[in-house]
Enzyme design. Sequence first.
Site, PDB file in Angstrom:
ATOM      1  N   HIS A  52      41.461  41.884  35.203  1.00 18.87           N
ATOM      2  CA  HIS A  52      41.385  42.180  36.630  1.00 18.87           C
ATOM      3  C   HIS A  52      41.915  43.579  36.917  1.00 18.87           C
ATOM      4  CE1 HIS A  52      42.711  41.104  40.985  1.00 18.87           C
ATOM      5  NE2 HIS A  52      41.503  41.623  40.978  1.00 18.87           N
ATOM      6  N   GLU A  55      39.237  46.059  36.100  1.00 19.41           N
ATOM      7  CA  GLU A  55      38.208  46.059  37.151  1.00 19.41           C
ATOM      8  C   GLU A  55      38.619  46.994  38.296  1.00 19.41           C
ATOM      9  OE1 GLU A  55      37.817  43.927  41.074  1.00 19.41           O
ATOM     10  OE2 GLU A  55      37.855  42.368  39.538  1.00 19.41           O
ATOM     11  N   HIS A  56      39.880  46.939  38.699  1.00 16.27           N
ATOM     12  CA  HIS A  56      40.375  47.823  39.765  1.00 16.27           C
ATOM     13  C   HIS A  56      40.343  49.284  39.332  1.00 16.27           C
ATOM     14  CE1 HIS A  56      42.462  45.219  42.944  1.00 16.27           C
ATOM     15  NE2 HIS A  56      41.782  44.381  42.192  1.00 16.27           N
ATOM     16  N   GLU A 133      49.040  41.437  45.187  1.00 16.92           N
ATOM     17  CA  GLU A 133      48.071  40.341  45.130  1.00 16.92           C
ATOM     18  C   GLU A 133      48.662  39.138  44.416  1.00 16.92           C
ATOM     19  OE1 GLU A 133      44.131  41.035  43.784  1.00 16.92           O
ATOM     20  OE2 GLU A 133      43.929  42.952  44.811  1.00 16.92           O
TER      21      GLU A 133
END
Length: 793
Positions: A52, A55-56, A133
């Site tokens: 993840h 991905e950012h 997050e």
Amino acid sequence: MSAFASPLHGRRLANGSELRVQQLPWAQQVGVCLRVAAGSHDEPPAYLGLAHFLEHLLFLGSRNYAPDQGLMAFVQRHGGLVNASTQARHTDFVCELPAELLQPALTRLLDMLCQPLLDIDAQLREREVLHAEYQARSQDADSRINHALGQALAAGHRCAEFLAGDRSTLLVESEAFQQALRAYHQHHYQAGHMCLTLVGPQAPEQLLDIAEALLGPLPGAKIEASRPVADLLPLRASRLSLQHNRPVVHLGFAAQLDACQLQAPLELLLDALHDPAPGGLLAGLRERQLCRQLQVRELYRHQGQCLLRFDFPGATAEQGPALRAALQSWAVQLHGHGHWPQRLQRHQQATALRLFGHSPLALARHLQAPQQENDSTLRALTELLCQLAQGDGLIELQCSERAQSEWPATGLALPLQALPAEAPLPFEHEWQLCSDESLLDKRTPVSAVLPLAGLRHYPGQPEGGPAALYWRGACASSFDATLSEAALLARSADLRWRGERLGIASQLNVHGSGWTLALQGPAALLPTFSAQLLPLLLAPVSEPVEPASQGMLLLMLLQRLPQLCKLPAASTLQGLSVGLGEGEQAQLAELCAAVEPLADLPPTADVRRGIDWHQIAQPDTDAALLLFCPLLDLDATTEAAWRVLGLLLQGRFYQRLRGELQLGYAVFAGFRQVQGCRGLLFALQSPVCDAAGIFAHVRAFLDEQRSVLEGLDNTALSSGRDALQAALSPAKSNLARAEQLWQLHLAGLPEAHPQQVQQALQALSASDLLRAHEQLLLARDWRVLASGAPAPV
């Protein structure tokens, strides 16, 4: 696929990548979905959240494009959508934008995926975003329930891990972490792991050629056989107790089949589980007063494995054994039922209708799943039902406020404990499998005649496509808008599910003076659906209903925002359609007592003084705030300036509050219409700042923009004008045209207004922008919806 769409076309390129495209003749946009066959379950166990995190990072600059020139900035500058998501076994990068911009968008997408900068300073800043997050997800009740269900699975399966990264796992300063990050990227982000799907108005060969020209030159690599996946079964525990602030019960179902394709059989199973028809599971549960609704979600699917989650609103923790027994009883009776082939045929017909109304982006996502033959679908369904009937993969999760000892789950410890297994309860019931749908019967008689003030019809586009039908009516309720909306949604839930199953998308908003309803879907179904739905919305509400949880705090505030912008009261129905044929129009005329021209509403200008602050108290560790600044003047010149201002502020707001100040992970700014009010909307959710602090940061940001606007060059101003010219042109597709016309009606503006704004854009100067900014800062009519109170004066 669908009888309404062109066939699917595909190519396998020499480098191992796969292309799938479909033409959607009536679309103005093109939808793009590039899937990389690797996700969080493929990341190194030592660095939870690495997939993840990568991905950012891919959006933060690549070899040929700085962030302000990359995919996100490019797509947003042209009014499109861009996003990405990391799942267990794949990562998707998606966007939707004007069809003529496909090639430059794909160029940017592939550059960011294959040649990212992975700058250390950017990593350090982005780690703080992911840490925020993580904190939000770790406190989110939904995420904790999913995590708890994973603890029941066989030891060693990664579904039991909480794979959101934080400061403790994203060790950016470590050379070992940097090596792992680059190794993951080099191994997985290669052509052989990529599947690109495109949906747009272009011919299939043109879409394939554009994609191959850009994706084909990427180097190929030998793709290794996929690693064996750990077993889901046998379960470590079949009953669990989670400390939770609400006493509810959830069921999980883990299945493991030899078949490698489960999407089609799971879609058929979920369709039958959700069906509210008499004799079905939901009807039986209501009959026994076990629950009001049933929601089943797919938490995990890969090869022949899946994990489903069952929610039963209205059920208590003590009813878990009865719900489990009912589910097994249903599976026992319907396992091998003779109506499944007919049900599959109906389901495929419904799927074709539903896909007909999808956006290009939604269709591009759908095309990522390979097609499956009916025989293999029914065989896999039979095995799923057999395993469900046996109950070996069923998980009962009881939630209560009772204190529990800590369960040491990977990534996030939980107050959870295993409960002793119990013998299954008997459950006697006659279950049926329904395969009929009355909404498909055009002969359904009209059962009510409704009062109508006006109904306006517009022809559809020559290429066809789904139609749109908008309604506005009075709310016969003495309760506030939130409770009334919840009651109307609950009352119409079964009918709306049936409509959604057939491709009828419905959006209901209730405000102080009534409600608005937007319907989109196959033209032939909209009159019959309206004839059944409108009486439910017009009937008095006798009892309030508590609104369902909306999940993310910011989304909940956005849902309530229309209540701050009231429309003039409507005593009778008003309607507007685009794309209905003469037959459908005649059906609506029969439904309504009178058909008169739809009169434009008076302008909804409601200029107040100062800041109108509304607090919505929520038990959330985060804070969130929406600031809506309505236009003070409704003339075309003012709107043109505010639209350009919104376009310029959009990227800067994101960069300042999310990138530099790192206040939150959900950030938005732009020009919007809320009910009949047009203006600028600013939104932010933060785990580190309260509502008053968010407002102070937004206000400071707006104050700072004066100097930026004073230094604006002609190139940036011209670029903003050009981008908005296209957005204000008369929409061609039925859905976009209907939305444009309906919003003009709600705002009390003439149909020629967009063209007047276009003309004003041509003459717009930098001084006009500065005047718009001065108007904005006056704060004469700012409306705030927040999770907390304002700062004391």
